[in-house]
Scaffold this motif. Structure first.
Motif, PDB file in Angstrom:
ATOM      1  N   PHE A 190      63.358  95.649 132.700  1.00 14.11           N
ATOM      2  CA  PHE A 190      63.686  95.732 131.333  1.00 14.11           C
ATOM      3  C   PHE A 190      62.589  96.549 130.610  1.00 14.11           C
ATOM      4  O   PHE A 190      62.240  95.925 129.347  1.00 14.11           O
ATOM      5  N   ARG A 212      69.438  90.432 130.248  1.00 12.74           N
ATOM      6  CA  ARG A 212      68.947  91.677 129.466  1.00 12.74           C
ATOM      7  C   ARG A 212      69.268  90.827 127.758  1.00 12.74           C
ATOM      8  O   ARG A 212      68.198  91.182 126.654  1.00 12.74           O
ATOM      9  N   THR A 213      70.184  89.931 127.299  1.00 12.10           N
ATOM     10  CA  THR A 213      69.836  89.698 126.028  1.00 12.10           C
ATOM     11  C   THR A 213      68.972  88.531 126.235  1.00 12.10           C
ATOM     12  O   THR A 213      68.346  88.563 125.086  1.00 12.10           O
ATOM     13  N   SER A 252      61.526  88.739 122.829  1.00  7.11           N
ATOM     14  CA  SER A 252      60.864  89.233 122.244  1.00  7.11           C
ATOM     15  C   SER A 252      60.902  89.698 120.926  1.00  7.11           C
ATOM     16  O   SER A 252      59.869  88.958 120.681  1.00  7.11           O
ATOM     17  N   ALA A 253      62.193  89.482 120.870  1.00 10.90           N
ATOM     18  CA  ALA A 253      62.687  88.939 118.894  1.00 10.90           C
ATOM     19  C   ALA A 253      61.399  87.974 118.847  1.00 10.90           C
ATOM     20  O   ALA A 253      61.007  87.726 117.662  1.00 10.90           O
ATOM     21  N   GLY A 299      57.788  93.726 119.581  1.00 12.26           N
ATOM     22  CA  GLY A 299      58.301  93.028 120.406  1.00 12.26           C
ATOM     23  C   GLY A 299      58.244  93.622 122.071  1.00 12.26           C
ATOM     24  O   GLY A 299      59.245  93.708 122.761  1.00 12.26           O
ATOM     25  N   ARG A 300      57.254  94.803 122.044  1.00 11.31           N
ATOM     26  CA  ARG A 300      57.551  95.101 122.939  1.00 11.31           C
ATOM     27  C   ARG A 300      57.313  94.580 124.897  1.00 11.31           C
ATOM     28  O   ARG A 300      56.687  94.232 124.289  1.00 11.31           O
ATOM     29  N   ARG A 301      57.380  95.183 125.757  1.00 11.04           N
ATOM     30  CA  ARG A 301      57.398  94.248 126.922  1.00 11.04           C
ATOM     31  C   ARG A 301      56.666  95.413 128.109  1.00 11.04           C
ATOM     32  O   ARG A 301      57.549  96.526 127.926  1.00 11.04           O
ATOM     33  N   ASP A 354      65.833  90.537 125.740  1.00 10.86           N
ATOM     34  CA  ASP A 354      65.372  90.759 123.742  1.00 10.86           C
ATOM     35  C   ASP A 354      65.348  89.677 122.985  1.00 10.86           C
ATOM     36  O   ASP A 354      64.609  89.166 121.859  1.00 10.86           O
ATOM     37  N   ARG A 355      66.059  88.258 122.920  1.00 14.00           N
ATOM     38  CA  ARG A 355      65.865  87.079 122.550  1.00 14.00           C
ATOM     39  C   ARG A 355      64.317  86.826 122.742  1.00 14.00           C
ATOM     40  O   ARG A 355      63.492  86.447 121.782  1.00 14.00           O
ATOM     41  N   ASP A 376      59.623  98.464 128.060  1.00 13.00           N
ATOM     42  CA  ASP A 376      59.507  99.648 127.396  1.00 13.00           C
ATOM     43  C   ASP A 376      58.120 100.199 127.944  1.00 13.00           C
ATOM     44  O   ASP A 376      57.984 101.609 127.799  1.00 13.00           O
ATOM     45  N   MET A 410      63.067  97.708 117.378  1.00 10.96           N
ATOM     46  CA  MET A 410      62.806  95.799 117.451  1.00 10.96           C
ATOM     47  C   MET A 410      62.190  95.379 116.460  1.00 10.96           C
ATOM     48  O   MET A 410      61.125  95.426 116.097  1.00 10.96           O
TER      49      MET A 410
END
Length: 394
Positions: free
Chosen positions: A159, A38-39, A45-46, A115-117, A42-43, A161, A1
């Motif tokens: 969700f 989820r989407t 994180s990014a 970007g890991r959660r 991801d936003r 990591d 990511m």
């Protein structure tokens, strides 16, 4: 990511504001359908927001508590579920800052910048009280551990990591074990069925003899042996979520009255927005919201001041300031989200409009820990100079 690296406080707030606008558009539909974000995560994180508290020497922006609180207030104003998911993420970043070894910090801060959660496996059901933690870390001959237990209300775990797990070691002291989401023996069950915060996926985590290397375990109990801000920072973010929910509810109420409500026939005005009694009520609600935001900023500044000069006295001041902000924000979120229907009228109660999501989110989130005990600690501090306890929930 691939994740953006945010460089300062102003950039963090700007990114959060943009994401809040983006997330707001689909919040009601996600709630209605219980569609997990989820989407959107991801936003998040990014965007780099999840790494904004990484210390500067490790490449992060190292933003202050005031900035972090504003990030959560903005996200909470858009989606009270989505804002809740990263709350524990930042609490456990703080554990690494406080108790991680140099090698642990180097590894995990790099993970955050990528970007890991972090999730959360902290609370347990059926125990004597919230701090009665029975999950165990059992030492092995090679110095590693095996982790066993069951966790509930595990917001963010589905969700994540990495899942930080609160557990007791052989000496009964509390430790945090950082476990990969795909670790053998770890199962995350999406069984959260709360009336509010429907899309946090705050379900159950089963830990069946999960192997944990020694270098993935941190001595969390040491956090509370001296002046600390762990609880103040975690509670500050909860207060920010509540303040955000109130902001979102008030904005939606105003929009509804301006565009969909009819004036009461006795008012003698052409539109509901001209009704003097509604204007009065909106003014009262706005005062509550502004008071919550002001106390939130004051509390965040107290946390930042204590971080710069951490003593028993500054830590106590920060905890009490955060407690005051949390009480005000929690009450305001529930009150304003409920008043949305009062000012908007009968049509606002239609289930298809889903205006009740604000109240459901507020009522659910404010059950996290009782405000009555915060008021007790504020009173003891003001009247008798009694410093608040170091238990991580204040």
């Amino acid at each position: 990511m691939a994740a953006r690296v945010i460089t300062d406080d102003a950039e963090a707030v700007a990114v959060a504001a943009a994401l809040a606008d983006e997330f707001r558009a689909g919040a009601s539909e996600r709630d209605t359908e219980r569609r997990l974000p989820r989407t959107e995560l991801d936003r998040l994180s990014a965007s780099g927001l999840l790494a904004v508290t990484v210390p500067a020497e490790h490449g992060g922006a190292d933003v202050g508590a005031e900035t972090l609180a504003e990030v959560f207030r903005l996200l909470g104003s858009a989606d009270g579920s989505l804002a809740q998911i990263p709350q524990s993420h930042f609490a456990y970043v703080n554990v690494i800052r406080r108790q991680g070894t140099a090698e642990q910090q180097k590894f995990f801060f790099a993970e955050l910048l990528a970007g890991r959660r972090f999730g959360n496996a902290q609370s347990e059901a059926g125990t004597k009280h919230v701090q009665d933690i029975r999950t165990r870390l059992t030492p092995q001959a090679d110095g590693s551990y095996v982790l066993s237990g069951v966790k509930h209300y595990s917001t963010g775990a589905l969700f994540a990591d990495w899942i930080p797990v609160l557990a007791r070691a052989e000496d009964d002291n509390l430790h945090v074990a950082f476990v990969p989401r795909d670790a053998a023996g770890l199962t995350v069950v999406d069984d959260w069925d709360g009336m509010g915060q429907r899309t946090t996926a705050s379900g159950t985590v089963h830990l069946d003899d999960v192997p944990v290397p020694a270098d993935r375990v941190l001595p969390h109990h040491l956090t509370f042996e001296g002046p600390q801000l762990h609880g103040a920072l975690a509670q500050l973010l909860h207060a920010a979520i509540d303040a955000g929910i109130a902001v979102g509810a008030l904005a939606q109420a105003a929009e509804f009255v301006r565009t969909k409500s009819r004036p009461w026939f006795e008012s003698g005005v052409e539109t509901a927005a001209e009704d003097p009694l509604l204007i009065q009520r909106f003014g009262e609600l706005a005062l509550q919201v502004r008071a919550s935001e002001a106390l939130l900023r004051e509390a965040a500044r107290a946390v930042d001041a204590a971080r710069a000069d951490l003593t028993d006295d500054t830590a106590a001041e920060a905890s009490i300031a955060v407690a005051a902000a949390k009480v005000q924000a929690a009450n305001t979120a529930v009150d304003v989200a409920g008043a949305l229907f009062e000012v908007s009228g009968t049509r606002s109660a239609l289930d298809s409009l889903n205006l009740h999501r604000h109240w459901r989110d507020a009522r659910t989130h404010t059950l996290h820990d009782p405000t009555r005990w915060k008021i007790q600690h504020i009173g003891r501090y003001v009247l008798n100079g009694t410093k608040p306890p170091r238990h991580g929930l204040l």
